[in-house]
Design an enzyme around this catalytic site. Structure first.
Site, PDB file in Angstrom:
ATOM      1  N   LYS A 179     -10.148   0.900  -7.014  1.00 51.57           N
ATOM      2  CA  LYS A 179     -10.752   1.345  -5.214  1.00 51.57           C
ATOM      3  C   LYS A 179     -12.263   1.904  -5.731  1.00 51.57           C
ATOM      4  CE  LYS A 179      -7.468   0.359  -2.748  1.00 51.57           C
ATOM      5  NZ  LYS A 179      -7.309  -0.788  -1.525  1.00 51.57           N
ATOM      6  N   ASP A 227      -9.313  -5.242   2.794  1.00 49.51           N
ATOM      7  CA  ASP A 227      -9.571  -3.530   1.844  1.00 49.51           C
ATOM      8  C   ASP A 227     -10.307  -2.342   3.223  1.00 49.51           C
ATOM      9  OD1 ASP A 227      -9.028  -1.421   0.305  1.00 49.51           O
ATOM     10  OD2 ASP A 227      -8.412  -2.490  -1.099  1.00 49.51           O
ATOM     11  N   ASN A 262       5.373  -1.156   8.508  1.00 47.39           N
ATOM     12  CA  ASN A 262       5.996  -0.070   7.335  1.00 47.39           C
ATOM     13  C   ASN A 262       6.734   0.667   7.261  1.00 47.39           C
ATOM     14  OD1 ASN A 262       4.203   0.982   7.047  1.00 47.39           O
ATOM     15  ND2 ASN A 262       3.031  -0.287   6.158  1.00 47.39           N
ATOM     16  N   LYS A 313       6.448 -15.686  22.388  1.00 49.85           N
ATOM     17  CA  LYS A 313       8.115 -15.846  21.586  1.00 49.85           C
ATOM     18  C   LYS A 313       8.047 -16.947  20.578  1.00 49.85           C
ATOM     19  CE  LYS A 313      12.424 -14.245  20.936  1.00 49.85           C
ATOM     20  NZ  LYS A 313      12.981 -13.431  21.742  1.00 49.85           N
ATOM     21  N   LYS A 328      -5.294   2.789  -9.521  1.00 47.51           N
ATOM     22  CA  LYS A 328      -5.635   2.316  -8.034  1.00 47.51           C
ATOM     23  C   LYS A 328      -7.020   2.942  -8.412  1.00 47.51           C
ATOM     24  CE  LYS A 328      -2.588   1.319  -4.965  1.00 47.51           C
ATOM     25  NZ  LYS A 328      -1.554   1.264  -4.208  1.00 47.51           N
ATOM     26  N   PHE A 348      -5.275   6.727  -1.145  1.00 48.42           N
ATOM     27  CA  PHE A 348      -4.417   7.791  -1.307  1.00 48.42           C
ATOM     28  C   PHE A 348      -3.081   6.268  -2.063  1.00 48.42           C
ATOM     29  CE2 PHE A 348      -1.852  11.788   0.859  1.00 48.42           C
ATOM     30  CZ  PHE A 348      -3.040  11.793   0.677  1.00 48.42           C
ATOM     31  N   ASP A 353      -0.871  -4.910   3.845  1.00 53.86           N
ATOM     32  CA  ASP A 353      -1.634  -6.190   2.627  1.00 53.86           C
ATOM     33  C   ASP A 353      -2.361  -7.524   3.351  1.00 53.86           C
ATOM     34  OD1 ASP A 353      -2.289  -4.008   1.058  1.00 53.86           O
ATOM     35  OD2 ASP A 353       0.192  -5.375  -0.084  1.00 53.86           O
TER      36      ASP A 353
HETATM   37  O1  C5P Z   1      -4.379  -1.590  -2.016  1.00 55.19           O
HETATM   38  P1  C5P Z   1      -3.428  -0.118  -2.046  1.00 55.19           P
HETATM   39  O2  C5P Z   1      -2.539  -0.101  -0.351  1.00 55.19           O
HETATM   40  O3  C5P Z   1      -2.670   0.100  -2.744  1.00 55.19           O
HETATM   41  O4  C5P Z   1      -3.917   0.832  -1.746  1.00 55.19           O
HETATM   42  C1  C5P Z   1      -4.186   2.141  -1.026  1.00 55.19           C
HETATM   43  C2  C5P Z   1      -4.678   3.176  -0.226  1.00 55.19           C
HETATM   44  O5  C5P Z   1      -5.765   2.062   0.227  1.00 55.19           O
HETATM   45  C3  C5P Z   1      -4.682   3.731   0.435  1.00 55.19           C
HETATM   46  O6  C5P Z   1      -5.525   4.934   0.465  1.00 55.19           O
HETATM   47  C4  C5P Z   1      -4.461   2.849   1.690  1.00 55.19           C
HETATM   48  O7  C5P Z   1      -5.071   3.729   3.004  1.00 55.19           O
HETATM   49  C5  C5P Z   1      -6.059   2.495   1.518  1.00 55.19           C
HETATM   50  N1  C5P Z   1      -6.147   0.880   2.218  1.00 55.19           N
HETATM   51  C6  C5P Z   1      -7.018   0.414   2.649  1.00 55.19           C
HETATM   52  N2  C5P Z   1      -7.028  -0.731   3.202  1.00 55.19           N
HETATM   53  C7  C5P Z   1      -6.055  -1.977   2.740  1.00 55.19           C
HETATM   54  C8  C5P Z   1      -4.814  -1.348   2.046  1.00 55.19           C
HETATM   55  C9  C5P Z   1      -5.261   0.076   1.788  1.00 55.19           C
HETATM   56  O8  C5P Z   1      -7.556   1.503   3.182  1.00 55.19           O
HETATM   57  N3  C5P Z   1      -5.910  -3.283   3.727  1.00 55.19           N
END
Ligand code: C5P
Length: 426
Positions: free
Chosen positions: A372, A328, A230, A309, A368, A354, A299
């Site tokens: 979390k 996560d 990204n 390849k 969020k 974040f 994600d």
């Molecule tokens: O779930 P989402 O991506 O929206 O959440 C964002 C937050 O979770 C950010 O702090 C990001 O660094 C953290 N994050 C993480 N591991 C993931 C997805 C997000 O630590 N797989």
């Protein structure tokens, strides 16, 4: 509650951010060494960052670079002699030091360091250092010398004692030396010294803390040449790592694939995928007291990365790619028993997440935070800030919302660090 959140682009284009050394007066002292040529660049860098600079040179320094050069760069007459008659009371060694927010000796030769240690005062520069009010005017030392001189027990002993006497040692670099040898003892580069001087003036609100930060995107390989990633530049996370270090914390930065320079004094662990990032975090979380997850972790990842390849099929049909969910990292860290402890409980791990949103920032950030299970979640508008040097943040906890207005990412990072420090001690 109605909350209006937008970054006014017109305003952001014209906004003037405050330089880090605005209002600071630095006395830049040069003793004799070939690294004097770097002092010229340091002088410019300090001024560019908003400081006023008064240069004082030893007689030996003037053998390496002329006072004319330093006067032109600093915009002030240079002082080299204790017999200088330009001061009304003929006491340059008193007057110059009294006005300073800090005295920075760069380069500090082995001889000058030895002189400082013994409190000798036979020229203006050493006289001024000895005459400085120790509690009010900090002395920062940037040594520069041959590797053997640096490694000599006398030099190391002198530096240890100087630090015990209240001086701040800025360290040395390593590499090719003017004498043709290679090793430790080079003076730090001007930009490194600038970062150290700026850091010196930041309040040490995170002293004694160990901060673990994730930053940047992750890269999920599809095959050896392609992958899913990204637009995260890592700038916000790197700024937070720098700000936490400036605030006195021990900082480890787990960085996805980005090309940002490592902030001074920060330990950096480079990773590529979300799984690598998770492993690096879990290995170090036991020592951390603060975890700040700024990484834009992918994600999903391809369920299987092809060994070779992936070629276009003769049928013309695109390949079918099956995705699987990534761990996560923040979610898992937030579940650790230490992350559940309350303010003041021993061993507590404070977690900050974040959220990069494109709309409805308050609602999405609040949701969020609850999902979390972290005490603090920081919202920002992703498309407005990806790759930029500026941002605006929304700090959301269980009871309050705080807006950090549009500013540089470093300035915002410092405000966030100060906010975290208050929460640790609240
Ligand atoms: O779930 P989402 O991506 O929206 O959440 C964002 C937050 O979770 C950010 O702090 C990001 O660094 C953290 N994050 C993480 N591991 C993931 C997805 C997000 O630590 N797989």
């Amino acid at each position: 509650m109605v909350f209006v959140w937008q970054i006014d682009k017109k305003c952001s284009d014209t906004l003037q951010f405050m330089a880090d050394l605005t209002g600071k007066h630095i006395v830049l002292g040069l003793s004799g060494g070939i690294a004097c040529y770097k002092a010229a660049e340091l002088c410019r860098a300090l001024i560019k960052e908003g400081a006023t600079v008064q240069v004082v040179m030893s007689e030996a320094a003037a053998q390496f670079i002329t006072p004319v050069t330093m006067q032109a760069l600093s915009g002030r007459p240079v002082f080299t002699s204790q017999w200088d008659e330009r001061q009304d009371n003929n006491m340059a060694h008193i007057n110059l030091g009294r006005e300073a927010d800090a005295i920075v000796i760069a380069p500090a030769s082995a001889d000058f360091i030895a002189k400082l240690l013994h409190g000798r005062a036979d020229d203006l520069l050493s006289l001024m250092c000895l005459a400085r009010p120790i509690d009010k005017v900090p002395l920062l030392i940037a040594p520069a010398m041959n590797r053997e001189m640096w490694a000599h027990p006398a030099t190391q002993r002198n530096l240890a004692q100087l630090q015990a006497d209240g001086a701040t040692l800025l360290g040395v670099g390593s590499g090719f030396q003017a004498c043709g040898e290679t090793g430790d003892g080079r003076m730090l580069e001007p930009q490194e010294l600038l970062q150290d001087v700026v850091a010196f003036f930041q309040p040490k609100v995170l002293a004694g803390q160990f901060v673990l930060v994730t930053a940047g995107p992750t890269y999920e390989a599809l095959d050896p040449v392609r992958g899913i990633t990204n637009l995260s530049s890592g700038k916000m996370g790197f700024a937070i790592a720098r700000a936490a270090h400036e605030a006195g914390a021990q900082v480890t930065l787990v960085a996805g694939p980005v090309s940002q320079p490592t902030p001074r004094g920060v330990q950096r662990i480079d990773v590529r995928s979300a799984q690598e990032m998770q492993a690096a975090v879990m290995l170090r979380i036991g020592a951390a007291s603060v975890f700040v997850a700024t990484a834009a972790v992918a994600d999903w990842r391809p369920a299987e990365a092809a060994e070779h390849k992936i070629k276009k099929a003769s049928s013309g049909l695109p390949p079918f790619i099956s995705l699987t969910e990534n761990p996560d990292i923040l979610g898992a860290v937030a579940q650790l028993p230490r992350a559940q402890l309350k303010v003041g409980e021993k061993g507590r791990l404070f977690c900050v997440g974040f959220a990069a949103e494109s709309q409805d920032l308050l609602h999405n950030t609040s949701a969020k935070r609850e999902r979390k299970g972290v005490p603090l979640l920081v919202g920002n508008i992703g498309p407005a800030t990806f790759g930029q040097d500026d941002n605006a943040l929304l700090l959301v906890d269980a009871n309050n919302v705080r807006e950090l207005a549009h500013n540089t990412k470093l300035a915002l990072a410092r405000q966030l660090v100060a906010d975290i420090a208050r929460r640790l001690h609240a």
